[in-house]
Design an enzyme around this catalytic site. Sequence first.
Site, PDB file in Angstrom:
ATOM      1  CD  GLU A 128     -30.670   5.923  42.011  1.00 18.63           C
ATOM      2  OE1 GLU A 128     -30.784   6.167  40.801  1.00 18.63           O
ATOM      3  OE2 GLU A 128     -30.678   4.762  42.464  1.00 18.63           O
TER       4      GLU A 128
ATOM      5  CE  LYS B 217     -27.213   5.474  39.809  1.00 18.90           C
ATOM      6  NZ  LYS B 217     -27.222   4.039  39.452  1.00 18.90           N
TER       7      LYS B 217
END
Length: 295
Positions: A176, A213
Site C-alpha cells: 500500500e 492497495k
Amino acid sequence: MNTREMTDKIAAGQGFIAALDQSGGSTPKALAGYGVGEDEWSGDDEMFARIHEMRSRVITSPSFANGKVIGAILFEKTMDGEVDGKPTAEALKERGVVPFIKIDQGLADEENGVQLMKPLTKLDPLLEKSVAQGMFGTKERSLIKSANAEGIAAIVAQQFEVGNRVIDAGLMPILEPEYDITADDRAEGEEILKSEILKHLETLPDDRQVMLKLSIPKTANLYRDLIDHPKVLAVVALSGGYSTEEACAELEKNNGMIASFSRGLLQDLRAQQSDDEFDATLGKAIDSICAASVA
C-alpha cells in the site's frame, strides 16, 4: 476456506475488502466518529476494547455476511480477540470473508516527498502468529505526498522488500504505497508510481504474486496494466479521505479495481443506533461500495 479457496475468492473480485485496521494513533478518531467520546474510555486497554466492540458489531451484522464483503483487514489486537466466542479470523472465514492483518508500525518522517514505513521491529513474530491464526495475507502502508521520483522509488522498493518477506512466511502481501489525494502533482506522481511498481513486478519470480492497495488514480484506468499483470492477484482502492459517495463515484471510473474502504464503509455507523438501524446503515454502505467495485 482453505488458502486456495481464499486466493480464488480474492482473484474473482466479486465484492470488496473492508478495512477494519485502525491502530493506536487513529483509534480515538475512529471511536469519535462512531459516537464514542474520549470521556467514555480511559487508557489504551479500554480504548481498544471499545473499538473491538465496534468491529465485532460490524462483523456479526447480517449484512456483513451477504457475500459482498470478500475480505477484511484487521489490526493485530482485533486478530488476537474473539468475535461470537471464536478467534476473529475463524469468525470471518465462517462468513465467507478472507482475513488480512495490518503489519506496518506507522510512518517515518517525510523525506523526498514520501513517508516510508518505520522499521518493522515486530515483523517476524507477527507473521508467525498470523500464520498460526489462519490469516491469508497482510497489509503495509506508506505515504506519497509529491511527485519526487527518488522518494517514490524508495517507497516502492521498501514495499516490495517487505512483501517478499511476507511471501516467505507463507502469506499474501497487500502493498500500500498510498498517494495523498490532495497533492497538486498527483497525476504526474502516479505515473511514476506505476512505472516503479511495474519495474519491481518484473523482478518477482513467476511463482510469486502480490496485491496492491492504491489511491483511486487521478487518470481513470491508469492502473489497468497492474490489474492485468500475472504477478498481481488484485488491485484494491483506498478511500483516502473521500466520502462514501465520492469514493464510489471515482472507483466506478476504474475497471477491475475493487474497494478496500475504511472511512467510506464506517462513516455513518453510530454506537447509539439500534441493531436494526446499524445493520441497515451498514448494508446500504456495503451495497453501494460493492456496486462500485464490480461495475
